[in-house]
Structure formats: C-alpha cells, structure tokens
Design an enzyme around this catalytic site. Structure first.
Site, PDB file in Angstrom:
ATOM      1  N   LYS A 116      77.173  74.154  97.076  1.00 40.69           N
ATOM      2  CA  LYS A 116      76.819  73.022  97.749  1.00 40.69           C
ATOM      3  C   LYS A 116      78.019  72.323  98.480  1.00 40.69           C
ATOM      4  O   LYS A 116      77.903  71.545  99.224  1.00 40.69           O
ATOM      5  CB  LYS A 116      76.101  72.195  96.670  1.00 40.69           C
ATOM      6  CG  LYS A 116      74.751  72.673  96.293  1.00 40.69           C
ATOM      7  CD  LYS A 116      73.972  71.638  95.591  1.00 40.69           C
ATOM      8  CE  LYS A 116      72.495  72.088  95.443  1.00 40.69           C
ATOM      9  NZ  LYS A 116      71.706  70.973  95.103  1.00 40.69           N
ATOM     10  N   GLY A 164      66.970  73.613  92.383  1.00 37.55           N
ATOM     11  CA  GLY A 164      65.633  73.421  91.416  1.00 37.55           C
ATOM     12  C   GLY A 164      65.703  71.989  90.793  1.00 37.55           C
ATOM     13  O   GLY A 164      65.183  71.682  89.569  1.00 37.55           O
ATOM     14  N   GLY A 165      66.394  71.052  91.199  1.00 35.10           N
ATOM     15  CA  GLY A 165      66.537  69.723  90.906  1.00 35.10           C
ATOM     16  C   GLY A 165      67.212  69.645  89.304  1.00 35.10           C
ATOM     17  O   GLY A 165      67.477  68.550  88.940  1.00 35.10           O
ATOM     18  N   LYS A 201      77.657  59.583  96.268  1.00 33.60           N
ATOM     19  CA  LYS A 201      77.147  58.317  96.041  1.00 33.60           C
ATOM     20  C   LYS A 201      75.666  58.567  95.635  1.00 33.60           C
ATOM     21  O   LYS A 201      75.002  59.283  96.076  1.00 33.60           O
ATOM     22  CB  LYS A 201      77.307  57.610  97.333  1.00 33.60           C
ATOM     23  CG  LYS A 201      76.830  56.384  97.480  1.00 33.60           C
ATOM     24  CD  LYS A 201      77.752  55.058  96.777  1.00 33.60           C
ATOM     25  CE  LYS A 201      77.131  53.742  96.891  1.00 33.60           C
ATOM     26  NZ  LYS A 201      77.474  53.060  95.775  1.00 33.60           N
ATOM     27  N   GLU A 275      68.128  70.051 104.436  1.00 29.88           N
ATOM     28  CA  GLU A 275      67.647  68.768 103.753  1.00 29.88           C
ATOM     29  C   GLU A 275      68.477  67.615 103.814  1.00 29.88           C
ATOM     30  O   GLU A 275      69.637  67.534 103.584  1.00 29.88           O
ATOM     31  CB  GLU A 275      67.604  69.179 102.128  1.00 29.88           C
ATOM     32  CG  GLU A 275      66.628  70.405 101.950  1.00 29.88           C
ATOM     33  CD  GLU A 275      66.175  70.596 100.504  1.00 29.88           C
ATOM     34  OE1 GLU A 275      64.901  70.983 100.264  1.00 29.88           O
ATOM     35  OE2 GLU A 275      66.959  69.863  99.562  1.00 29.88           O
ATOM     36  N   ASN A 289      68.795  75.132 102.564  1.00 26.05           N
ATOM     37  CA  ASN A 289      68.061  76.418 102.054  1.00 26.05           C
ATOM     38  C   ASN A 289      67.952  77.388 103.046  1.00 26.05           C
ATOM     39  O   ASN A 289      67.227  77.139 103.936  1.00 26.05           O
ATOM     40  CB  ASN A 289      66.634  75.962 101.270  1.00 26.05           C
ATOM     41  CG  ASN A 289      66.782  74.945 100.067  1.00 26.05           C
ATOM     42  OD1 ASN A 289      67.758  74.813  99.469  1.00 26.05           O
ATOM     43  ND2 ASN A 289      66.018  73.876 100.055  1.00 26.05           N
ATOM     44  N   ARG A 291      65.991  80.133 103.273  1.00 28.01           N
ATOM     45  CA  ARG A 291      65.011  80.917 102.829  1.00 28.01           C
ATOM     46  C   ARG A 291      63.599  80.381 103.025  1.00 28.01           C
ATOM     47  O   ARG A 291      63.689  79.233 103.852  1.00 28.01           O
ATOM     48  CB  ARG A 291      64.788  81.086 101.205  1.00 28.01           C
ATOM     49  CG  ARG A 291      65.044  79.748 100.467  1.00 28.01           C
ATOM     50  CD  ARG A 291      64.683  79.878  99.104  1.00 28.01           C
ATOM     51  NE  ARG A 291      64.954  78.621  98.354  1.00 28.01           N
ATOM     52  CZ  ARG A 291      64.271  77.532  98.379  1.00 28.01           C
ATOM     53  NH1 ARG A 291      63.001  77.548  99.144  1.00 28.01           N
ATOM     54  NH2 ARG A 291      64.763  76.557  97.801  1.00 28.01           N
TER      55      ARG A 291
HETATM   56  P1  ADP Z   1      68.327  70.798  94.224  1.00 26.53           P
HETATM   57  O1  ADP Z   1      69.149  71.743  95.016  1.00 26.53           O
HETATM   58  O2  ADP Z   1      68.706  70.912  92.834  1.00 26.53           O
HETATM   59  O3  ADP Z   1      66.921  70.834  94.576  1.00 26.53           O
HETATM   60  P2  ADP Z   1      69.221  68.638  95.993  1.00 26.53           P
HETATM   61  O4  ADP Z   1      70.751  68.064  96.166  1.00 26.53           O
HETATM   62  O5  ADP Z   1      68.382  69.271  97.025  1.00 26.53           O
HETATM   63  O6  ADP Z   1      69.093  69.315  94.467  1.00 26.53           O
HETATM   64  O7  ADP Z   1      68.334  67.075  95.624  1.00 26.53           O
HETATM   65  C1  ADP Z   1      67.328  67.115  95.009  1.00 26.53           C
HETATM   66  C2  ADP Z   1      66.812  65.799  94.941  1.00 26.53           C
HETATM   67  O8  ADP Z   1      67.383  65.003  94.026  1.00 26.53           O
HETATM   68  C3  ADP Z   1      66.687  65.077  96.286  1.00 26.53           C
HETATM   69  O9  ADP Z   1      65.480  65.193  96.943  1.00 26.53           O
HETATM   70  C4  ADP Z   1      66.694  63.560  95.590  1.00 26.53           C
HETATM   71  O10 ADP Z   1      65.595  63.033  95.447  1.00 26.53           O
HETATM   72  C5  ADP Z   1      67.932  63.671  94.521  1.00 26.53           C
HETATM   73  N1  ADP Z   1      69.104  63.360  95.068  1.00 26.53           N
HETATM   74  C6  ADP Z   1      70.013  64.379  95.279  1.00 26.53           C
HETATM   75  N2  ADP Z   1      71.249  63.809  95.651  1.00 26.53           N
HETATM   76  C7  ADP Z   1      70.974  62.489  95.666  1.00 26.53           C
HETATM   77  C8  ADP Z   1      71.700  61.206  95.857  1.00 26.53           C
HETATM   78  N3  ADP Z   1      72.980  61.354  96.358  1.00 26.53           N
HETATM   79  N4  ADP Z   1      71.229  59.935  95.705  1.00 26.53           N
HETATM   80  C9  ADP Z   1      69.894  59.788  95.070  1.00 26.53           C
HETATM   81  N5  ADP Z   1      69.294  60.807  95.067  1.00 26.53           N
HETATM   82  C10 ADP Z   1      69.594  62.040  95.030  1.00 26.53           C
END
Ligand code: ADP
Length: 461
Positions: A116, A164-165, A201, A275, A289, A291
């Site tokens: 990332k 995956g969050g 942030k 995203e 992503n 894929r």
């Molecule tokens: P993953 O790859 O684990 O899915 P992401 O970076 O795509 O992680 O983020 C998933 C979700 O987490 C986002 O859709 C958002 O809801 C939350 N998120 C990620 N980064 C931030 C941020 N800097 N501030 C607030 N929420 C965030």
C-alpha cells in the site's frame, strides 16, 4: 481466444467466471477442496480436479496443486477470481512461467499495488491526490509520534500489506499511540506475514468511492463510472451502489478522467479498481485492487458490459470491445452482500441449506452458488450470495430491492437477509445520506430494527 480456462476459486465467483466462459465458448476446469466436492462450480464445470483438503492453505492457496491441475487438464489460462491468489504477484509470475496466461494484470503491477505504501507513492507520481500520511513504513514509535504530530490526530495506523479491512488501528490521541502502534504491527505480522505499518490522517466522515477501469494491451483505457461502497462493517463492504448518490456528472467526469490518465501512464493492462475516500468535496486515493471486485455486478447493470468476459478478452490479447465514447450509464444498481452470518451479531453461521428460493422479476440478479443441500463451510469466507437490483432511477432500484429481499428464502443457516431488510427501509439510506461510519454509529438501532423483523417472523433466516 483461450480454449480452456482453469478457475482457481470457489463459490459464487467461480460460478460467475464459469458463466462468462460459457458465453465465450471456452471450456472450464473447476478446482476444489475435499469439502467442496459437491459444490455448484464443480457440478457445472466441464472438468474438475480435487486440489487438496478443506483448509484453504492446502487447496485454494496450494499453487503447486493448481498448476498441476492446469497441466493435467491442458488449460491455457488461469482465472484467480477474487481473494485467494488473485493479488499474489508470485503466483501470477509462476502461472506465466509455466506457460499459462494469468487472467489479470502483470505480476509487476500486482506487486506494486499490493504494497500500500508503494501504491500511494505511485499514485502521487501519477497525479492522484492521496490521504496525507507517511511516505514510507514507520519503523519505530518515535517516528510514529513525530509523524502523528505533523499530520494531527486522529490518525490511522495501517498495514502496508493489508487487505480485507484488517490491520487498521485508529488513534485518537497521543496517549494511545504507543499501544496502538505495537498492536497494529503484531496484527499485521499475524494476518499478512509483514509487520510493516504506515500512518494516515484519519478522515472522520468520508464516503468510499471507487472507479472501475479496464485497459487492453493496445493502450485503450476505459472507466465505467464509480461505485459507492460506504456502507461497511469493520471496514468491509456490505452494500454497494452505482452511481454514487452524492457524485454528480461533472465530478464523475473529472474523477474518471484523472483515473484514465493515471492508468494510461502506468501502462496497466486488465481490470482494476481505484479506491478513494471522498469527504468535503475532495477525493483521496487509498488503494488500487488489481482484480475483479465482489461488487462488479452493479457496474455491469448500469453499463450493460460483461466485465468478466471483457477481462478474459483483454487477457487473451484482444482489443477492448467498446470505447469510452460507447459507454453510458443507465439507471441505478445496488448490491447486498448476503453473508452466512447472524444478522444480529454477525458471527459466522455455517451449515447445510435446507430450503432455498431465490428472488426474480424485473431488475433482479442473484449471484450465488447456494442450492438445497449445499453446505456453507466454516473453512472459507462467509459471502454466500449477492442480491443485485437495477432500476431506471434510484427509487425504482430500491423498490425492486425491497421486493426481492422479501422474496428471498435461505433456510438452514443464518444470513444477513434480515439486516438488509432493515437497511433498505432506513430513511437515511433511502435518502442516500450515509458515510463509512454509518453502520457502526447506528449499530444498536439497526440491531433493534432487525430484531423486530425477526420477531415478526417475516424472515425465516
Ligand atoms: P483494505 O485494503 O483493508 O480494504 P482500505 O485502505 O481499502 O483497506 O480501507 C478500507 C476502509 O477503511 C475504507 O473504505 C474506509 O472505510 C476505511 N479507511 C481507510 N483509510 C481511512 C482513513 N484514512 N480515514 C478514515 N477511514 C479510512
């Protein structure tokens, strides 16, 4: 064009790919674990090969078995679906080294976007705005402290290799920094085998907006509008819609224009999703992503384009079958993820399906591998079905979704159907008034409404 594709996945996505292959006249090979011997994707494929025992590590992540299956069956390409090996650059490389085509982007691009931090650095070089944060991995607590002071609290500590969050720690104030930093690193090590973390942030009320892109090897790049995936639980999407209720035409054109420019500069080929978080009129890139996405059907509904067929075509070296000028967005689509989970506390609910009735009628699509007698295994992801609705307007789409949710019967396991029945009637969601915090902030209230729906006995699942 390919003659035979091995589908290195299971469940509804394996079925989705199989259907695209049928439409293109391509033979299919299903692979499966011992637990999935009776699964729908195995039953419908032209050939099938058992690649290992139930645990994913021994089967769907077993690269040697998958490559052997491709060799034995004479497949000429491998489709990884999503999850499992879909974003594993060394698997993609191995596939190509063994003389098969990997249906996805180059291993180089997968690796670049899989990390990332590299992804964000690349995004900046491509002219995309990012969430302010550290430019590299944060090696110790002191560096984290200095950075957090510069950025300003609240901050988010994220895993470089995350997905995956998982692997995210919000830090509201300096006192919690040290503990959260160590917790984030150990979670990252445990979940992704890489302890590296970075700082961003923390945006308090963003929406999650993503842009679907596709590119062929001749330099043609197209965007297919945006998806709004703001309704999430633990950073995982539950309900997605396209277009976003808060993105107007001018904003969309500007965002998609930037995305196309970035993808062209990158020389990327295949299907991908950029995203962004969107807050106070600003977009911030968070990741790409490389894929097919779970929520691709909503884009298919509003564009009329079969994304999986198109993905297979460009992987086979064909031209994109449409141009950007040919694309236009029709109406509105919403997808509900019907997970095999309790609708009140979201605990996994594996088991055998004892009765099943999928909804139908105008504007309804169900992507699922469920049938009476099918077993939802505790070994894999809880996504059991996707219910997708389409209408000329958002109101028509919501009405059809409501109708379909009422018709849908899944017995034998618990599912999120009653939770979605709550969401589709929530006045704030109906008004499009929500952000990524919505489900968390209203969890108790939504739980009560879902309990009422369950008590009314309208919902057998
Ligand atoms: P993953 O790859 O684990 O899915 P992401 O970076 O795509 O992680 O983020 C998933 C979700 O987490 C986002 O859709 C958002 O809801 C939350 N998120 C990620 N980064 C931030 C941020 N800097 N501030 C607030 N929420 C965030």
């Amino acid at each position: 064009m390919f003659k035979k594709i091995l589908i290195a996945n299971r469940g509804e996505v394996a079925l989705r790919i199989l259907r695209a292959c049928r439409d293109l006249g391509i033979q299919t090979v299903a692979v499966h674990s011992t637990a999935d011997a009776e699964a729908m994707h195995v039953r419908l494929a032209d050939e099938s090969v058992c690649i290992g025992s139930a645990s994913a590590a021994k089967s769907y992540l077993n690269t040697q078995s998958i490559l052997s299956a491709a060799t034995i069956t004479g497949a000429d390409a491998i489709h990884p679906g999503f999850g499992f090996l879909s974003e594993n650059a060394s698997f993609a490389q191995m596939v190509e080294d063994h003389g098969f085509r990997f249906i996805g982007p180059s291993p180089h691009h997968i690796a670049m976007m899989g990390d990332k931090i590299t992804a964000k650095t690349t995004a900046v070089a491509l002219g995309l705005p990012i969430v302010p944060g550290s430019k590299e991995g944060v090696k110790d607590v002191e560096t984290a402290r200095t950075l957090a002071q510069e950025i300003g609290y609240p901050i988010l500590i994220k895993a470089s290799g995350g997905g995956g969050g998982r692997g995210m720690q919000g830090v509201l104030k300096e006192e919690s920094l040290e503990e959260c930093y160590h917790a984030a690193r150990s979670e990252a090590q445990l979940a992704f085998g890489n302890p590296e973390v970075y700082i961003e942030k923390y945006l308090p009320h963003p929406r999650h907006i993503e842009v679907q892109i596709i590119a062929d090897r001749f330099g043609n790049v197209a965007t297919l509008g945006e998806r709004d995936c703001s309704l999430q639980r633990r950073h995982q999407k539950v309900w997605e819609e396209a277009p976003s209720p808060v993105v107007d035409r001018a904003t969309r054109e500007a965002l998609c224009g930037k995305a196309r420019e970035a993808i062209k500069k990158l020389g990327y080929q295949g299907l991908g999703t950029l995203e962004f978080l969107y807050q106070d009129g600003e977009f911030y890139f968070i990741e790409m992503n490389t894929r097919l996405q779970v929520e691709h059907p909503i884009t298919e509904f509003i564009t009329g384009i079969d994304l999986v067929c198109e993905q297979i075509r460009v992987a086979a070296g064909e031209l994109l079958s449409f141009t950007q000028q040919d694309t236009c967005l029709h109406g509105h689509a919403i997808e509900c993820r019907i997970n095999a989970e309790s609708p009140l506390d979201f605990l996994p609910s594996p088991g055998k399906i004892t009765s099943y009735h999928a909804p139908g009628g105008p504007g309804i699509r169900v992507d699922s591998a469920l049938y009476v007698g099918a077993v939802v295994s505790p070994h894999y992801d809880s996504l059991a079905a996707k219910l997708i609705a389409h209408g000329r307007t958002r109101a028509e789409c919501l009405a059809r979704l409501n109708r379909a949710l009422a018709e849908y019967v899944v017995d034998g396991i618990q599912t999120l159907l009653p939770f979605h029945r709550t969401l589709v009637q929530d006045t704030r969601i109906v008004a499009g008034d929500y952000n990524v915090k919505f489900l968390e902030e209203h969890a108790e209230e939504l739980r009560k409404s879902t309990q009422i729906i369950l008590n009314e006995g309208k919902s057998p699942s």
